[in-house]
Design a protein around this motif. Structure first.
Motif, PDB file in Angstrom:
ATOM      1  N   GLY A   1       0.805  -1.225   0.000  1.00  0.00           N
ATOM      2  CA  GLY A   1       0.000   0.000   0.000  1.00  0.00           C
ATOM      3  C   GLY A   1       0.836   1.272   0.000  1.00  0.00           C
ATOM      4  O   GLY A   1       0.355   2.339   0.396  1.00  0.00           O
ATOM      5  N   LEU A   2       2.079   1.173  -0.453  1.00  0.00           N
ATOM      6  CA  LEU A   2       2.943   2.358  -0.494  1.00  0.00           C
ATOM      7  C   LEU A   2       2.762   3.029  -1.853  1.00  0.00           C
ATOM      8  O   LEU A   2       3.455   2.727  -2.811  1.00  0.00           O
ATOM      9  N   LEU A   3       1.812   3.950  -1.912  1.00  0.00           N
ATOM     10  CA  LEU A   3       1.409   4.507  -3.201  1.00  0.00           C
ATOM     11  C   LEU A   3       2.236   5.716  -3.625  1.00  0.00           C
ATOM     12  O   LEU A   3       2.013   6.298  -4.685  1.00  0.00           O
ATOM     13  N   GLY A   4       3.207   6.077  -2.782  1.00  0.00           N
ATOM     14  CA  GLY A   4       4.062   7.215  -3.136  1.00  0.00           C
ATOM     15  C   GLY A   4       4.980   6.924  -4.308  1.00  0.00           C
ATOM     16  O   GLY A   4       5.387   7.831  -5.036  1.00  0.00           O
ATOM     17  N   THR A   5       5.311   5.665  -4.514  1.00  0.00           N
ATOM     18  CA  THR A   5       6.151   5.281  -5.653  1.00  0.00           C
ATOM     19  C   THR A   5       5.292   5.299  -6.906  1.00  0.00           C
ATOM     20  O   THR A   5       4.270   4.613  -6.973  1.00  0.00           O
TER      21      THR A   5
END
Ligand SMILES: Cc1cc2nc3c(=O)[nH]c(=O)nc-3n(C[C@H](O)[C@H](O)[C@H](O)COP(=O)(O)OP(=O)(O)OC[C@H]3O[C@@H](n4cnc5c(N)ncnc54)[C@H](O)[C@@H]3O)c2cc1C
Ligand code: FES
Ligand code: FES
Lengths: 280, 155
Positions: free
Chosen positions: B32-36
């Motif tokens: 859920g790391l959507l910054g990438t």
């Protein structure tokens, strides 16, 4: 698809022999080819967990480079800068920082694109390729290997490269980025052995002129045993243009590359001789 | 599916991934790391840049399985609104962020440069940022922001 992550060379070639799987190095070519469907491996053998394959070291008069050494590692290596300057230069201009951190020299040969930046320097430097499979291992001059199709069997691992350490000087230059039209790409690597004011021996390799990088034997012959001066440089330029003409024939890129190669050839020699033809 | 272990932003994870799954997919979809961000998906734009074992890589070209055993920093591990990283602060101050799509990758390339080299020259900054494309800003402000962050770090 199967995925293997061996910890040794022996294990890697055993899996390759038993499984029809494909070696995975950095993945900068293969991961893209898998996405476009150009490559459809039944299994992957990830070489990333085999530390010996990353080594860059001096052994018995050679620089030995493991196939998994990255362009960034080679471009930061003092050993490479001192003894294989053309390769070092190619590593500075290849891809982007992120690509250089991931892309390996072994993968550059494995993919073997016409414009692979690592190959002309290795050819000019007289590099041999260390191949290993369950059948055994061999050192093959890169120039010989590049005349084979396919380069080697699916179960053969590029273990690494070795470059003789000697007093030769070398340089590399290129035109155009990977994504540039094929017509606008060109690379030249030159290595020379200079004795006083004489050029004893020369090796010139060209990239993006034809299907694969190649070493021009006639060019090497024509330019060897002459005094190093402006006339030598002019002769070199005429000869290299002739080689491009022969290699490209009637291809659309021929007129452009024939002209462009003179500048790229000059630039490849910039660290060795000055504009005027004296030693740099 | 294969099992991999990796550390992302200082937290250890054990994940089950597909062999063909890319690191960017694992970060975004599994963690859920959507910054990438995924821009080109072909290694050209650097929007997907993360730091893997101390080096910047394009996470669209790395398989998740290749990251087995690695330590990863994504943009979520760099700073936050309350305590931004000096690079992030400088980006905001200088106005180096327009649409923001390239920013996470830019910040990671800049952070990694400064972690290694606290006094980079303009040329070194140019090289370090050369794998990150921006459609909006024209780069001047981005390079200036990195310079400012470097100078602040020196004090
Ligand atoms: C954005 C971008 C820019 C690029 N710019 C350049 C550039 O400027 N110059 C350039 O030359 N290339 C460039 N490339 C192409 C690519 O990065 C290089 O060809 C790179 O060297 C490939 O290495 P890799 O480790 O990623 O190989 P991989 O993708 O892992 O493998 C490539 C091929 O080699 C085989 N292989 C790998 N290692 C071995 C081994 N040890 N033994 C046997 N077979 C093996 C694989 O099976 C595969 O077929 C670029 C690519 C991208 C995406
Ligand atoms: S999305 Fe990975 S480099 Fe563009
Ligand atoms: S701010 Fe929009 S792409 Fe860089």
């Amino acid at each position: 698809m199967k995925y293997f992550q061996p910890y040794s060379v022996e294990e890697a070639i055993e899996i390759a022999h038993a499984s029809e799987s494909t070696f995975l190095a950095g993945g900068t070519d293969l991961v893209l080819h898998m996405r476009t469907g150009k490559a459809q491996p039944s299994g992957l053998i990830d070489l990333g967990k085999i530390p010996v394959l990353r080594e860059i070291k001096e052994v018995d008069g050679f620089i030995e480079i493991g196939s998994m050494a990255t362009f960034a590692e080679l471009g930061n290596s003092e050993l490479v800068a001192q003894n294989a300057y053309a390769l070092w230069q190619a590593c500075q201009s290849m891809g982007s920082p992120q690509i250089r951190n991931q892309a390996t020299l072994g993968g550059n040969l494995g993919n073997c694109s016409p414009a692979a930046d690592g190959l002309p320097p290795l050819l000019a430097l007289g590099a041999e390729v260390h191949l290993i499979s369950q059948e055994g291992e061999e050192f093959v001059p890169l120039s010989t290997l590049l005349s084979r199709t396919p380069l080697f069997g699916q179960d053969t691992l590029i273990r690494g490269f070795r470059i003789p350490i000697n007093s030769w000087q070398s340089g590399f230059a290129k035109l155009g980025k990977r994504r540039a039209l094929a017509i606008a790409r060109l690379s030249v690597a030159v290595a020379v052995e200079i004795n006083g004011t004489r050029v004893e021996n020369v090796r010139v390799a060209l990239g993006a002129v034809g299907r694969r990088a190649f070493l021009s034997e006639s060019l090497g012959r024509e330019l060897s045993g002459l005094d190093l001066n402006g006339a030598w440089l002019e002769k070199g330029i005429l000869e290299v243009q002739q080689i491009v003409r022969e290699a490209l024939g009637a291809r659309a890129s021929a007129p452009y590359k024939r002209v462009a190669v003179s500048g790229v050839f000059r630039e490849a020699l910039a660290s060795i001789i000055t504009e005027g033809g004296t030693q740099a | 599916m294969i099992e991999i272990k990796l550390v992302v932003n200082d937290k250890p994870y054990t994940l089950e991934v597909e062999p063909s799954e890319r690191l960017i997919d694992a970060l975004r979809n599994r963690l859920g790391l959507l910054g990438t961000k995924e821009g080109c998906g072909e290694g050209e734009c650097g929007a997907c840049t993360v730091i893997m074992d101390g080096k910047t890589v394009n996470s669209c070209l790395v398989l998740a399985a290749q990251a087995n055993g690695s330590v990863i920093t994504s943009i979520e591990g760099v700073g936050n609104r309350r305590s931004p990283h000096p690079v992030q602060k400088a980006f905001v101050e200088v106005g180096a962020v327009q649409c923001g799509f390239c920013t996470p990758g830019m910040v990671l390339s800049a952070k990694n440069l400064l972690d290694k080299n606290s006094k980079p020259s303009n040329e070194e900054i140019g090289i370090a940022m050369s794998g990150n494309l921006c459609r909006c800003t024209g780069y001047d402000k981005i390079l200036r922001a990195v310079k400012i962050a470097a100078e602040e770090g020196k004090e």
